[in-house]
Design an enzyme around this catalytic site. Structure first.
Site, mmCIF file in Angstrom:
data_model
loop_
_atom_site.group_PDB
_atom_site.id
_atom_site.type_symbol
_atom_site.label_atom_id
_atom_site.label_comp_id
_atom_site.label_asym_id
_atom_site.label_seq_id
_atom_site.Cartn_x
_atom_site.Cartn_y
_atom_site.Cartn_z
ATOM 1 N N ARG A 184 0.800 -1.225 0.000
ATOM 2 C CA ARG A 184 0.000 0.000 0.000
ATOM 3 C C ARG A 184 0.841 1.288 0.000
ATOM 4 N NH1 ARG A 184 -3.408 -3.440 -0.970
ATOM 5 N NH2 ARG A 184 -5.382 -3.678 0.141
ATOM 6 N N SER A 205 -10.383 0.274 3.416
ATOM 7 C CA SER A 205 -9.786 -0.176 4.674
ATOM 8 C C SER A 205 -9.192 1.014 5.420
ATOM 9 C CB SER A 205 -8.663 -1.179 4.406
ATOM 10 O OG SER A 205 -9.199 -2.314 3.784
ATOM 11 N N GLU A 219 -4.206 3.255 6.878
ATOM 12 C CA GLU A 219 -4.089 3.097 5.423
ATOM 13 C C GLU A 219 -4.687 4.334 4.732
ATOM 14 O OE1 GLU A 219 -4.816 -0.737 3.751
ATOM 15 O OE2 GLU A 219 -5.699 0.129 1.944
HETATM 16 C C1 LIG Z 1 -15.273 1.190 -0.904
HETATM 17 C C2 LIG Z 1 -13.774 1.239 -1.077
HETATM 18 C C3 LIG Z 1 -13.076 0.070 -1.308
HETATM 19 C C4 LIG Z 1 -11.673 0.100 -1.462
HETATM 20 N N1 LIG Z 1 -11.009 -1.070 -1.704
HETATM 21 C C5 LIG Z 1 -9.672 -1.054 -1.926
HETATM 22 C C6 LIG Z 1 -8.958 -2.263 -2.228
HETATM 23 O O1 LIG Z 1 -9.526 -3.348 -2.316
HETATM 24 N N2 LIG Z 1 -7.628 -2.200 -2.429
HETATM 25 C C7 LIG Z 1 -6.957 -1.008 -2.340
HETATM 26 O O2 LIG Z 1 -5.735 -1.017 -2.547
HETATM 27 N N3 LIG Z 1 -7.595 0.148 -2.047
HETATM 28 C C8 LIG Z 1 -8.936 0.152 -1.845
HETATM 29 N N4 LIG Z 1 -9.588 1.326 -1.538
HETATM 30 C C9 LIG Z 1 -8.813 2.567 -1.352
HETATM 31 C C10 LIG Z 1 -8.644 3.436 -2.617
HETATM 32 O O3 LIG Z 1 -9.682 3.204 -3.555
HETATM 33 C C11 LIG Z 1 -7.289 3.204 -3.280
HETATM 34 O O4 LIG Z 1 -6.226 3.549 -2.414
HETATM 35 C C12 LIG Z 1 -7.164 4.037 -4.571
HETATM 36 O O5 LIG Z 1 -6.043 3.576 -5.298
HETATM 37 C C13 LIG Z 1 -7.022 5.537 -4.328
HETATM 38 O O6 LIG Z 1 -7.152 6.197 -5.580
HETATM 39 P P1 LIG Z 1 -7.742 7.673 -5.679
HETATM 40 O O7 LIG Z 1 -7.739 8.071 -7.104
HETATM 41 O O8 LIG Z 1 -9.043 7.762 -4.984
HETATM 42 O O9 LIG Z 1 -6.616 8.490 -4.880
HETATM 43 P P2 LIG Z 1 -6.804 9.597 -3.720
HETATM 44 O O10 LIG Z 1 -7.530 8.990 -2.559
HETATM 45 O O11 LIG Z 1 -7.348 10.840 -4.285
HETATM 46 O O12 LIG Z 1 -5.267 9.822 -3.311
HETATM 47 C C14 LIG Z 1 -4.537 8.788 -2.675
HETATM 48 C C15 LIG Z 1 -3.040 9.104 -2.782
HETATM 49 O O13 LIG Z 1 -2.648 9.020 -4.154
HETATM 50 C C16 LIG Z 1 -2.032 10.240 -4.550
HETATM 51 N N5 LIG Z 1 -2.404 10.486 -5.955
HETATM 52 C C17 LIG Z 1 -3.614 10.354 -6.530
HETATM 53 N N6 LIG Z 1 -3.552 10.652 -7.841
HETATM 54 C C18 LIG Z 1 -2.272 10.989 -8.100
HETATM 55 C C19 LIG Z 1 -1.568 11.408 -9.267
HETATM 56 N N7 LIG Z 1 -2.166 11.548 -10.463
HETATM 57 N N8 LIG Z 1 -0.240 11.662 -9.150
HETATM 58 C C20 LIG Z 1 0.398 11.532 -7.973
HETATM 59 N N9 LIG Z 1 -0.217 11.142 -6.832
HETATM 60 C C21 LIG Z 1 -1.541 10.875 -6.898
HETATM 61 C C22 LIG Z 1 -2.569 11.301 -3.611
HETATM 62 O O14 LIG Z 1 -1.657 12.390 -3.491
HETATM 63 C C23 LIG Z 1 -2.663 10.507 -2.329
HETATM 64 O O15 LIG Z 1 -1.383 10.443 -1.743
HETATM 65 C C24 LIG Z 1 -10.982 1.329 -1.374
HETATM 66 C C25 LIG Z 1 -11.709 2.521 -1.168
HETATM 67 C C26 LIG Z 1 -13.084 2.474 -1.014
HETATM 68 C C27 LIG Z 1 -13.851 3.766 -0.816
#
Ligand SMILES: Cc1cc2nc3c(=O)[nH]c(=O)nc-3n(C[C@H](O)[C@H](O)[C@H](O)COP(=O)(O)OP(=O)(O)OC[C@H]3O[C@@H](n4cnc5c(N)ncnc54)[C@H](O)[C@@H]3O)c2cc1C
Length: 307
Positions: free
Chosen positions: A168, A217, A299
């Site tokens: 992660r 999570s 996380e």
């Molecule tokens: C219902 C639910 C289920 C989930 N299940 C999982 C799962 O099974 N496995 C899992 O790993 N995660 C899971 N997640 C967590 C989440 O979806 C992941 O961590 C996802 O990859 C985050 O992506 P995001 O675009 O929403 O990033 P954000 O939440 O907007 O940002 C997360 C991080 O990524 C960075 N970031 C985002 N975009 C960029 C970019 N273009 N360039 C540089 N940095 C960037 C941000 O600065 C921040 O540090 C879940 C979330 C929810 C709500």
């Protein structure tokens, strides 16, 4: 705080409320919110921006608590112009703003197995940054290369060695914005891949509060870290189990609650503030430590200032 900002072709918005842009629907404003028109616009902006000004790239906010006082930074969110998806053979190139689910579906249509991305609600940039994964597969397994714009405006590529994926997390340099990502997956029958994704969606709905406002999570599974990032799948010590053992399933603080359906999911029941959510998480960490000696690590990323 006011900054002198370079001119852009995209959109620059002052004092932008971020709560509507995160899955948990909490958080205060960003000083500035920048949606670049394209890579050149992003690069020119960052090159001209005072290096002292913090930059925070965000995806679709599915892993974020933005604190109630907001972010003293330029928040960069990619949109149109960064969400294309192309498949060639077993190789998929996606803009960082492309949703994981769209990438998984388009790859499956072409017989490329990126099915694990189907149920993760983020965008591809966030998936790389977080080494997102589930059902035994992780971004690290399929990652080939990423195009990024560094904080000083330099446009470059990073490979897996540069990103040093771990459970992660990845070693993306501070302020660097991922713009495009190349992935490679195993080939399989499209129909088989679509069926698997349908099954995985049903499995999620059965075990997780997918209809509630959460950020997935709350805590990492206390499995330690591995370079493969796979420990969370094989280790017995799940975060939900230690939370349950401490009697904290359903625990509340203000409008925040540890879900009754999955005790490692923290939900906004309607009127939660970021302080309720973070405070509940800290209560859980303390009580789990007091009862089991285990220190849970967040996380969900928490960013910004308290109210
Ligand atoms: C219902 C639910 C289920 C989930 N299940 C999982 C799962 O099974 N496995 C899992 O790993 N995660 C899971 N997640 C967590 C989440 O979806 C992941 O961590 C996802 O990859 C985050 O992506 P995001 O675009 O929403 O990033 P954000 O939440 O907007 O940002 C997360 C991080 O990524 C960075 N970031 C985002 N975009 C960029 C970019 N273009 N360039 C540089 N940095 C960037 C941000 O600065 C921040 O540090 C879940 C979330 C929810 C709500």
């Amino acid at each position: 705080m006011t900054y002198d900002l370079p001119a852009v072709r995209g959109t620059l918005t002052p004092n932008k409320d971020l709560s509507g842009l995160t899955w948990l629907r909490v958080g205060g404003p960003a000083d500035w919110f920048f949606q670049p028109a394209d890579v050149e616009d992003l690069s020119a902006f960052l090159a001209a921006l005072d290096p002292a000004v913090p930059v925070f790239p965000m995806g679709v906010g599915s892993n974020l608590i933005v604190r109630d006082g907001g972010l003293r930074a330029v928040v960069i969110r990619l949109g149109r112009g960064f969400n294309g998806i192309e498949v060639e053979g077993d190789t998929v190139t996606a803009g960082a703003a492309a949703l994981d689910a769209h990438v998984a579906r388009k790859a499956a249509d072409a017989g490329v197995d990126l099915t694990f991305l189907r149920t993760i609600p983020g965008a591809i940039g966030g998936a790389v940054r977080m080494n997102a994964g589930c059902y035994g597969s992780y971004m690290a397994d399929v990652f080939v290369q990423a195009h990024v714009v560094l904080r000083d405006g330099t446009v470059t590529t990073l490979d897996a060695g540069d990103l040093n994926f771990q459970y992660r997390q990845s070693a993306l340099p501070d302020g660097a914005v991922l713009t495009h990502v190349t992935l490679r997956g195993p080939m399989a029958e499209p129909q088989e891949l679509h069926t698997r994704m349908t099954d995985q969606l049903a499995k999620r709905d059965a075990t997780q509060p997918t209809k509630d406002r959460s950020a997935g999570s709350t805590f990492r599974n206390p499995a330690g870290f591995s370079s493969t990032g796979k420990d969370d799948d094989v280790h017995d010590l799940k975060a939900w189990k230690v939370i349950d053992d401490a009697g904290l399933r359903g625990a509340r603080r203000g409008g925040a609650q540890m879900s009754e359906k999955h005790s490692n999911f923290m939900i906004n029941t309607g009127q939660a503030t970021a302080a309720d959510l973070e405070g509940l998480g800290e209560d859980v960490r303390k009580k789990v430590y007091d009862s089991s000696g285990i220190t849970l690590e967040w996380e969900i990323m928490r960013v910004g200032d308290p109210a």
